[in-house]
Design an enzyme around this catalytic site. Structure first.
Site, mmCIF file in Angstrom:
data_model
loop_
_atom_site.group_PDB
_atom_site.id
_atom_site.type_symbol
_atom_site.label_atom_id
_atom_site.label_comp_id
_atom_site.label_asym_id
_atom_site.label_seq_id
_atom_site.Cartn_x
_atom_site.Cartn_y
_atom_site.Cartn_z
ATOM 1 C CE1 TYR A 1 -23.300 -13.656 -40.274
ATOM 2 C CE2 TYR A 1 -23.889 -12.161 -42.058
ATOM 3 C CZ TYR A 1 -24.265 -13.062 -41.086
ATOM 4 O OH TYR A 1 -25.585 -13.372 -40.911
ATOM 5 C CG ASN B 1 -20.417 -2.219 -35.670
ATOM 6 O OD1 ASN B 1 -20.240 -2.333 -36.884
ATOM 7 N ND2 ASN B 1 -21.557 -2.547 -35.085
ATOM 8 C CD GLU C 1 -32.596 -16.881 -48.133
ATOM 9 O OE1 GLU C 1 -32.309 -18.054 -47.840
ATOM 10 O OE2 GLU C 1 -32.030 -15.896 -47.619
ATOM 11 C CD GLN D 1 -19.745 -20.977 -48.086
ATOM 12 O OE1 GLN D 1 -19.152 -22.047 -48.107
ATOM 13 N NE2 GLN D 1 -20.767 -20.740 -48.896
ATOM 14 C CE LYS E 1 -30.808 -19.443 -45.449
ATOM 15 N NZ LYS E 1 -29.872 -18.841 -46.425
#
Length: 402
Positions: free
Chosen positions: A15, A39, A172, A320, A379
């Site tokens: 992210y 990466n 979750e 986030q 969500k």
């Protein structure tokens, strides 16, 4: 002149790193800098969806998309390679595909599972860590149901699943499991009452980031779906039988043929090898997200321990925060290229939502508690927005949750 271009090197396409790249490539021209993204995989995966792929409610392929699909090849050079060493003083990064020089470095190497030295945890428990671990775990769960159905000598432990950790990831994952189990029972002709799901948590409270009301909603929802919670129960070992837990100073063996560790993450181990003052793969950054003594090295995402001004504890590692850090770092890299001062990072907390399968959840959005179907909807909005921010409307339409 092309030879005067600064070399900007970004390590990791999670992210934080990919957000840095996608924002930076919009802010600079190809003549301003030589930008390279490294990466170890040629794909980016939605790490916040790993619990779904691990439970098998979505395919692992739903998690990922090619890095090059969101990279502007005219401005960014993408290299598939694994970073093996960061030499901050020589301004070089060693990889299994060669050595790369840099003028500006962005370290965003992501997370690994943290087992806190618990004996046997790495050998006997599944981790919710990456695409490969997700594939292995979801396949293993189904294999155990298939084995139970086809065996003459039934082993009830094939239908027993123990999850270590009742934090965000653990809860979750449990939510997804409660969605998946009825499907597996139907597919293999297994009585659902025979399935046993247990969650073990050392802390006195699960989901500590939420109010008691939200926690109670989550507990009640999952218990009604067949989950048994053992709170305030530390795991002291993992073995071939399952987990060993401590209850009233006595050790007890919990048995299951599927045990999952979902109780901790840390930054990349490469951080300890490359920098000083690193704890659990995270280094304390300055307010502009660079590190002490190195104004040209940014550390963001799961490897960053950012302590907001006036506070004592670093922010948690969340997608986030990583996304906002990536956006901010792109602006600061642009500032450095233009000879301007960097700006301090200010985190805007828009809230957090914990899913309980596809149709329920709990969360806080802009300071307000939400639960049930409203939380589940939010969500999906959050997950789809994350894809949109990296790949635009086309990728959001293809990979989003709607």
């Amino acid at each position: 002149m092309a030879q005067d271009r600064k070399k900007v090197l970004v390590l990791g396409a999670g992210y934080a790193g990919l957000q840095t790249i996608t924002k930076l490539q919009k802010q600079i021209s190809a003549d301003e800098a030589e930008v390279t993204l490294i990466n170890k995989n040629d794909y980016h995966y939605e790490a916040t969806w790993l619990h779904e792929a691990s439970a098998g409610t979505i395919s692992y392929e739903d998690l990922l998309y090619p890095v090059e699909s969101v990279v502007n090849k005219d401005k960014v050079n993408f290299v598939k390679a694994e970073v093996t060493k960061i030499d901050r003083n020589a301004k070089k990064v060693e990889t299994d595909a060669g050595i790369f020089d840099f003028d500006i470095l962005v370290v965003s190497l992501g997370f690994e599972s943290e087992t806190f030295g618990i004996k046997g945890m790495k050998d006997y428990a599944f981790q919710i860590e990456n695409v490969l671990t997700a594939r292995k775990l979801s396949r293993h769960i189904e294999d155990k149901f298939a084995n139970y159905a086809s065996s003459k000598q039934k082993d009830d432990k094939d239908l027993a699943i123990i999850v270590g950790g009742a934090g965000f990831t653990g809860v979750e994952f449990l939510g997804e499991l409660t969605d998946r189990i009825p499907e597996l029972c139907n597919k293999y002709g297994v009585e659902q009452s025979k399935v046993k799901i247990t969650c073990v948590e050392a802390a006195p409270k699960m989901l500590p980031m939420f109010s008691d009301e939200l926690v109670n909603h989550a507990v009640n929802y999952l218990e009604n779906k067949g989950v048994e919670f053992k709170i305030g129960t530390p795991i002291v070992a993992a073995n071939e039988k399952g987990f060993v837990v401590k209850v009233n100073d006595e050790e007890q063996q919990l048995e299951a043929n599927t045990v999952v560790w979902a109780a901790g993450v840390r930054g990349s181990k490469l951080m300890e090898e490359s920098f000083e003052g690193v704890k659990r793969g995270r280094i304390v950054t300055k307010q502009d997200l660079t590190i002490e003594g190195y104004d040209d090295i940014f550390v963001i995402g799961d490897c960053s321990a950012f302590i907001p001004a006036g506070e004592e504890r670093p922010l948690p590692t969340t997608a986030q925060i990583a996304t906002q850090q990536g956006e901010h770092t792109a602006k600061n890299v642009k500032n450095i290229l233009e000879g301007q001062p960097t700006n301090e990072f200010e985190y805007v907390d828009r809230g957090t939502v914990c899913s309980l399968g596809a149709h329920d959840g709990v969360g806080v959005v802009y300071g307000r508690d939400i639960q049930g179907k409203k939380a589940a909807f939010m969500k999906k909005v959050i997950d789809t927005r994350a894809v949109f921010k990296l790949g635009g409307i086309g990728l959001a339409f293809k990979k989003g949750k709607f």
